[in-house]
Enzyme design. Structure first.
Site, short mmCIF file in Angstrom:
data_model
loop_
_atom_site.label_atom_id
_atom_site.label_comp_id
_atom_site.label_asym_id
_atom_site.label_seq_id
_atom_site.Cartn_x
_atom_site.Cartn_y
_atom_site.Cartn_z
N ASP A 214 0.84 -1.19 0.00
CA ASP A 214 0.00 0.00 0.00
C ASP A 214 0.87 1.25 0.00
O ASP A 214 1.75 1.41 0.86
CB ASP A 214 -0.88 -0.03 1.26
CG ASP A 214 -1.95 1.04 1.28
OD1 ASP A 214 -1.96 1.90 0.38
OD2 ASP A 214 -2.78 1.01 2.21
N GLU A 240 -1.61 -0.97 -3.91
CA GLU A 240 -2.81 -0.24 -3.46
C GLU A 240 -2.58 1.27 -3.44
O GLU A 240 -1.55 1.74 -2.94
CB GLU A 240 -3.19 -0.73 -2.07
CG GLU A 240 -4.45 -0.13 -1.50
CD GLU A 240 -4.89 -0.86 -0.24
OE1 GLU A 240 -5.45 -0.19 0.66
OE2 GLU A 240 -4.67 -2.09 -0.14
N GLU A 266 -10.69 3.05 -1.87
CA GLU A 266 -10.91 3.33 -0.45
C GLU A 266 -11.43 4.75 -0.25
O GLU A 266 -12.21 5.00 0.68
CB GLU A 266 -9.60 3.12 0.29
CG GLU A 266 -9.59 3.56 1.74
CD GLU A 266 -8.22 3.41 2.37
OE1 GLU A 266 -7.98 4.07 3.40
OE2 GLU A 266 -7.39 2.65 1.84
N HIS A 316 -12.04 -2.02 1.96
CA HIS A 316 -11.07 -1.45 2.88
C HIS A 316 -11.54 -1.66 4.31
O HIS A 316 -12.71 -1.45 4.63
CB HIS A 316 -10.92 0.06 2.63
CG HIS A 316 -10.24 0.77 3.76
ND1 HIS A 316 -10.94 1.54 4.68
CD2 HIS A 316 -8.94 0.83 4.13
CE1 HIS A 316 -10.10 2.04 5.55
NE2 HIS A 316 -8.87 1.63 5.25
N GLU A 336 -10.18 -7.63 4.55
CA GLU A 336 -9.04 -7.07 5.30
C GLU A 336 -9.27 -7.28 6.79
O GLU A 336 -10.41 -7.28 7.27
CB GLU A 336 -8.91 -5.58 4.98
CG GLU A 336 -7.66 -4.93 5.56
CD GLU A 336 -7.39 -3.55 4.99
OE1 GLU A 336 -6.27 -3.06 5.12
OE2 GLU A 336 -8.33 -2.96 4.39
#
Length: 390
Positions: A214, A240, A266, A316, A336
């Site tokens: 990420d 990400e 997200e 997310h 997640e």
């Protein structure tokens, strides 16, 4: 059944907080703060709780974590008057009322976050009224249990990173995600520091565990294009949020390279934003958050839309509102999971606020089919560690 009251509370953490060091995680502020604890701008140590009361004695619980004080004000002043006296089973009609009432100043961001928190509470209410878990109302179970990935692994000294990755491997996770610590202002040397993070984790977990990474909106398109060839040997499941969320063209260009799958969403809102991303062929994975994107009412629509494009949805954050959506969608292969740790960024705060969150066993969580609604309650005793604003 009629709604009799809508109660909002902002809970602000007053306990110990772990400071965030430089290079903890790249983020959009790196380019304008020059690493002066820039990630602190995205820490959130407060939450808004929404409780919807009814004349049947049932109470629905929703929540959100973006700009809680402003979100609370939006609910109190603009959404609450639309809800009092309404039937919570008219959730779609109520959603449209809230969306259109706030359209002049909302549509995305805080307005949609407020709608999300209320909508989650309405679905919790409907589940309790029907004496069924919410995922049953959404179509039922599509998997025996939900695979989850361990989501932490912030940029840290490599020996500490090894220990944390080994812990998740030992706990049975089949996937995990790290955060990059260096971005455009750190130049070529920073690129190599990012690769050291990846290499360290791969050495620990091997190739039999999915690894994601990420950048949290902290890279420019140019920097991301330079990083892609360096990332290829590590076989990431996805990269990400490599660029800011409004750069649809940038996402599309990165995806067109085809070697590292690109994930995002997200920080996108409503079915319209995701329609544009899907039609632009900009993402390999969609990552909306149910308590940002318009609640469960919108999450199920976006999931269906993504399925028509054969783009998987991996929401997310963990939390029950996302788990119920994942359980009911064949197009959501995993979820997640934020491990319970001391309070740092704020992702972990829900462990200190709510009871009912499931914990993984061998990398999977399950939802109890005998618990109606979402299965969450507020831990009022734990709230003594928070400042409460009503």
């Amino acid at each position: 059944m009629k709604i009799t009251e809508v109660r909002t509370r902002v809970v602000q953490w007053e306990g110990k907080t772990t400071p965030l060091p430089p290079h903890f995680c790249t983020n959009p502020m790196d380019l304008v703060m020059f690493r002066e604890a820039s990630m602190e701008n995205f820490a959130f140590h407060e939450w808004v709780l929404v409780e919807v009361f009814t004349d049947a004695g049932l109470v629905g619980l929703g929540n959100a974590a973006l700009s809680p004080l402003v979100t609370k004000s939006c609910i109190d002043n603009y959404l609450r008057p639309l809800l009092i006296g309404a039937d919570p089973w008219d959730a779609e009609y109520l959603w449209q009322q809230m969306y259109r009432r706030t359209m002049a100043f909302g549509r995305k961001g805080i307005g949609m976050t407020a709608i999300s928190a209320v909508d989650i509470a309405l679905w919790d209410l409907m589940g309790k009224s029907a004496k069924q878990p919410v995922y049953r109302l959404l179509g039922g179970r599509t998997k025996k249990k939900i695979p989850v990935y361990a989501s932490r692994l912030y940029s840290m000294p490599l020996n500490e990173l090894r220990i944390e990755a080994q812990r998740y491997k030992d706990q049975g996770y089949k996937a995990m995600k790290l955060r990059f610590g260096w971005g455009p202002v750190d130049g070529a040397e920073g690129m190599q520091r990012n690769i050291e993070l990846l290499r360290t984790i791969r050495e620990v977990v091997g190739d039999g565990i999915d690894l994601m990474a990420d950048a949290y909106m902290g890279w420019t398109l140019d920097y991301a294009k330079r990083m892609l060839p360096l990332l290829e040997p590590f076989h990431l499941r996805w990269l990400e949020e490599p660029v800011i969320p409004d750069d649809t063209r940038g996402y599309k260009e990165l995806k067109s390279h085809g070697h590292v799958p690109i994930a995002g969403g997200e920080h996108e809102f409503t079915i319209f934003g995701f329609r544009d991303l899907l039609e632009a062929n900009a993402l390999d994975y969609i990552q909306f958050d149910t308590n940002r994107v318009g609640g469960i009412s919108q999450a199920r629509k976006i999931s269906a839309l993504a399925e028509s494009f054969q783009i998987p949805v991996v929401p997310h954050a963990g939390q029950m509102h996302n788990y119920h959506v994942v359980m009911a969608s064949l197009n959501s292969p995993m979820a997640e999971f934020f491990p319970q740790v001391d309070v740092e960024v704020g992702n972990e705060l829900f462990w200190y606020i709510f009871d009912g969150e499931p914990t993984p066993v061998d990398g999977y969580i399950n939802l109890d089919e005998n618990v109606a609604g979402l299965g969450l309650t507020v831990n009022e005793k734990s709230l003594k560690r928070f400042k409460i604003i009503e």
